[in-house]
Design an enzyme around this catalytic site. Structure first.
Site, short mmCIF file in Angstrom:
data_model
loop_
_atom_site.label_atom_id
_atom_site.label_comp_id
_atom_site.label_asym_id
_atom_site.label_seq_id
_atom_site.Cartn_x
_atom_site.Cartn_y
_atom_site.Cartn_z
CD GLU A 131 -88.02 -48.97 9.96
OE1 GLU A 131 -86.85 -48.83 10.37
OE2 GLU A 131 -88.85 -49.72 10.49
CD GLU B 5 -84.39 -51.33 9.48
OE1 GLU B 5 -83.20 -51.32 9.82
OE2 GLU B 5 -85.27 -51.97 10.07
CG ASN C 109 -88.61 -53.33 8.72
OD1 ASN C 109 -87.68 -54.08 8.98
ND2 ASN C 109 -88.75 -52.16 9.32
NE ARG D 256 -90.33 -57.32 10.15
CZ ARG D 256 -90.50 -56.28 10.97
NH1 ARG D 256 -91.73 -55.80 11.19
NH2 ARG D 256 -89.47 -55.72 11.58
#
Length: 853
Positions: free
Chosen positions: A410, A424, A426, A428
């Protein structure tokens, strides 16, 4: 998706989504249950697939033609070019894999569990001609069973696990591993939220010889932790914004660190970026500066949980407590707010062979309280060359540490300066991943599964199709850092359907759902985590549906989504955001793509977007609903007395002549109602006289004709008042309460009161924090005075419960309720009743003037 597979896909989805069964909670905590529905025999094989495919309507057909079971040959032959029907074992071997996975535990619930099963089933049918080639075991809490959760019906079997908070079930690594081991699964799919970012889960499963469908534990511990991920990004020279990890040495440079032998960031570096108490947070905020605003973030948070925006020290101190309560035990860090920023994501997938591919990305800038409302792709605001740089940076970052599985990098992007900053990673899959599927044609849960089987990315057929490889089932390598995928020639916009109240800042609600009316079209599809007669319980996520609209460009996708939302209807005792979403999509800012991450919060704060209905139309519609319900109740009471042998007829006159009151916008309307025929009501209010013809549809809606128009009315009495649905628009008409009473409008539990007993509180000032749908939120006082707590922290509460009372500061300033004595802005139009019917109505006891007949 190739057009020749439309019939097969439609049949799979239609069969999977039909026939909702109800489940009662079971008593055994870990005993598997086989799932079946009341409509279908789920022994799906080639000899009995008529039960599966039947007749269904689908969005994949321009005219919604029926899919018939007579098309057997076409359905079972619909596999990708070059792939003969084969076993999973054959496929893994042929595609260069090293692990066969045929039984998967879904360690999640709600939207995640539903979508994963749908997607992997679809892939299995397309690849093997057998959607049951992969078996799915679900975990189900008593609350999910009672709520008729869709994922339980979709699974091949389920295991009941303890209820309550997710720490008891879907976030409990010990429970997940115990179920996985006892059920003999080959792999665990974690989804998003819950335990999906807990390194203990992949590490423990690895010890048990069970595959975790995602990154390894050490990599997850680095990238899944927002603090560690930021340090790693800074080390890789990815641009970052000022935060509590920007200060690493004598020259105040950013913290950097290489991974240690365990594959993690050294503790001493990690701790420098962490704010372990509120005083450290205050100090870090001073160094970052309040000029642009400060974000307090939990390193293990996500999905809008564990994040707050503040612009002064006093608010920071309070928000720090909220964040620590929302994500218990998580390290906390401080980050500067990036103003005028867009939230841009890059979808990445890494394999076990050192490859990492970027599958385009998404623009998720429409957010409230840092939770996404709309997601769209491709990110049209970012120039193609800049976005390709962002993709390459994401690939290098993940490839350098051996990332495996699907993930999202992101960024915050400033369109004015064409600059981007790491936010960040993620580790997943994310809720909005179907946006990427819609523009790339890559089934992401199925890709996760194939990566877990050890198949290289360049041998996954859908990835090869995206890169325009002529041989879909070829084996030649693809240099994902050097080669470009085909141009994206479409646009997808997604809308999250949530059980939230947009009139109250998107407060979450919980309760039953009677019915969801949604019709797929050739350009819009959606999926939902609950079926008919289901519900959203207090431990669930507020999102229960997701719609995706596709078009050749952004504007066509936007229009398709607006039309679909306008036709959608959700009935039940929850609030939902559907009408509000339509208004947002039709704002000029959204049409012109002139938004940023603060846009929606600004609209909510200023109440600039509202679903408004004429007040007198709302009042009369509410009176019609109340009158209809009165007649129904009074009639049943008379019938019941007769059934009991009571012959009193005293209640009969009150069926056809009675009073009803409606309070709306600080005004009370006192109507006298006369029934002049079985379906015609005459409402009198002062000098107003309105005749209304009412018909109830089979689904319970009232079609009311008055003032020369026909309106569609639903109503539901709630603890705080009447919730009215008028022509598809929802209006809450609060009950008139004592102004000294402070009541909750959400279901959850009390976390803490913000003033001492007997302390003063001002109108509009937060007086208590409650936990609802996994979120910590403040409730504000409606009047000023001295507060007395009515409950204790930890008390479970429901909508309408009394939380506190006020000794009013100035009772004379409390708002007064006025009685309406003017003329309603509703045209008077008499209902024509044929003379013979009028005579019959008079003789039947209806209150029609006999002299006028």
């Amino acid at each position: 998706m190739a057009p020749r597979y439309a019939a097969a896909t439609a049949a799979i989805l239609a069969a999977t989504l039909s026939g909702v069964a109800s489940f009662a909670p079971q008593h055994s905590a870990f005993a598997p249950k086989t799932v079946s529905t009341h409509n279908h025999n789920h022994n799906f094989n080639k000899n009995n697939h008529n039960d599966l495919f039947g007749t269904a309507k689908s969005a994949f057909f321009q005219s919604n033609d029926a899919v018939s079971a007579s098309s057997d040959t076409a359905l079972w032959a619909a596999t990708l070019d070059g792939a003969a029907t084969q076993t999973v074992e054959d496929y893994v071997k042929a595609r260069g894999g090293n692990r066969v996975i045929k039984k998967v535990l879904i360690a999640n619930n709600g939207m995640a569990a539903t979508k994963s099963i749908l997607s992997m089933r679809q892939w299995a049918y397309m690849e093997f001609g057998d959607e049951r080639a992969i078996q799915f075991v679900a975990m189900a809490t008593p609350e999910d069973l009672k709520a008729n959760a869709e994922f339980i019906r979709l699974a091949d079997s389920f295991v009941e696990v303890p209820g309550g908070k997710n720490l008891n079930n879907y976030a409990n690594v010990d429970v997940i591993c115990k179920v996985a081991q006892e059920q003999g699964v080959d792999a665990v799919w974690p989804g998003w939220g819950h335990a999906s970012e807990n390194p203990k889960l992949p590490n423990t499963l690895d010890e048990l010889g069970i595959k975790f469908i995602g990154p390894t534990g050490p990599v997850m511990s680095v990238l899944g932790d927002k603090i560690a991920a930021n340090i790693l990004a800074q080390t890789a020279k990815v641009p970052s914004i000022p935060w509590s990890g920007s200060y690493g040495g004598p020259d105040d440079g950013p913290l950097e660190a290489n991974l240690n032998a365990e594959g993690t960031i050294p503790d001493e570096i990690f701790e420098k970026a962490t704010c372990r108490n509120v005083e450290e947070a205050v100090e870090a905020a001073k160094r970052v500066g309040y000029e642009n605003g400060i974000m307090i973030k939990a390193s293990e948070g996500g999905g809008g949980k564990g994040i707050r925006f503040v612009d002064n020290e006093a608010d920071l101190r309070n928000a720090y407590v909220q964040v620590t309560n929302e994500v218990v035990g998580s390290p906390i860090f401080i980050m500067q707010l990036c103003k005028n920023a867009r939230h841009i994501e890059v979808q990445i997938v890494g394999d076990q062979h050192g490859n990492a591919v970027a599958l385009n990305g998404r623009d998720c800038s429409t957010q409230r309280r840092f939770q996404k409302i709309f997601e769209e792709g491709p990110p049209a605001i970012v120039p193609k060359d800049t976005f390709h740089e962002m993709e390459l940076a994401a690939q290098r970052l993940t490839q350098s540490i051996g990332y495996q599985g699907a993930g999202t990098v992101e960024y915050l992007y400033n369109a004015d300066t064409n600059s981007y900053f790491f936010l960040e990673l993620n580790p997943r899959l994310q809720v909005e991943h179907p946006v990427t599927e819609g523009i790339t044609g890559v089934n992401l849960p199925a890709t996760q599964l194939q990566v877990a089987m050890g198949i290289p990315l360049y041998e996954i057929p859908q990835v090869r199709q995206l890169y325009d490889k002529p041989d879909t089932y070829g084996t030649e390598k693809i240099d994902f850092l050097a080669e470009r995928y085909r141009d994206i020639d479409s646009h997808v916009i997604a809308a999250r359907i949530t059980a939230e109240n947009p009139d109250e800042g998107f407060k979450p609600t919980s309760g039953s759902i009677e019915r969801i009316k949604f019709q797929s079209t050739p350009n819009v599809w959606g999926y939902f985590s609950v079926g008919a007669n289901g519900g959203i319980h207090e431990f669930a996520d507020s999102q229960f549906g997701h719609l995706f609209a596709k078009g050749p460009n952004r504007e066509q996708a936007r229009k398709a989504l607006v039309l679909a939302l306008k036709e959608m209807e959700v009935r039940g005792n929850i609030r939902n955001s559907v009408e509000y979403l339509v208004k947002l999509l039709e704002t000029e800012d959204f049409k012109n793509n002139a938004i940023d991450t603060s846009w929606l919060d600004g609209l909510i704060r200023e109440k600039a977007v509202a679903v408004e209905m004429p007040s007198h139309l709302v009042v009369v519609s509410a009176a019609i609903f109340k009158a209809f319900e009165h007649v129904k109740t009074a009639t049943e009471e008379v019938k019941e007395s007769f059934r009991k042998g009571q012959v009193s007829t005293g209640g009969i006159p009150g069926i056809n002549s009675f009073n009803t009151e409606v309070a709306y916008l600080d005004t009370k309307y006192s109507f006298h109602v006369e029934r002049i025929s079985p379906d015609v009501y005459r409402f009198a209010l002062g000098g107003n006289k309105i005749d209304v013809e009412v018909t109830q549809t089979a689904e319970g809606a009232l079609l009311a004709t008055f003032g020369g128009e026909t309106h569609r009315i639903f109503g539901m009495d709630e603890p705080l008042g009447l919730r009215l649905s008028l022509d598809g628009n929802t209006i809450l008409m609060p009950t008139i309460f004592d102004p000294s009473e402070l009541r909750t409008d959400v279901t959850g539990k009390v976390v803490r009161y913000l003033q001492d007993n007997g302390a003063p509180v001002e109108a509009g000032q937060p007086y208590v924090e409650v936990e609802a749908m996994k979120m910590i939120m403040p409730l504000k006082a409606t009047e000023s005075g001295k507060i007395s707590h009515n409950l204790s922290p930890g008390t479970v509460i429901g909508a309408g419960d009394l939380l506190a009372t006020l000794e009013l500061k100035d009772p004379s300033k409390v708002k007064k309720i006025d009685n309406f004595d003017g003329m309603l802005d509703i045209p008077e139009a008499a209902v024509d009743i044929a003379p013979t019917s009028a005579v019959t109505n008079v003789l039947s006891g209806f209150n029609l003037d006999p002299e006028a007949v």
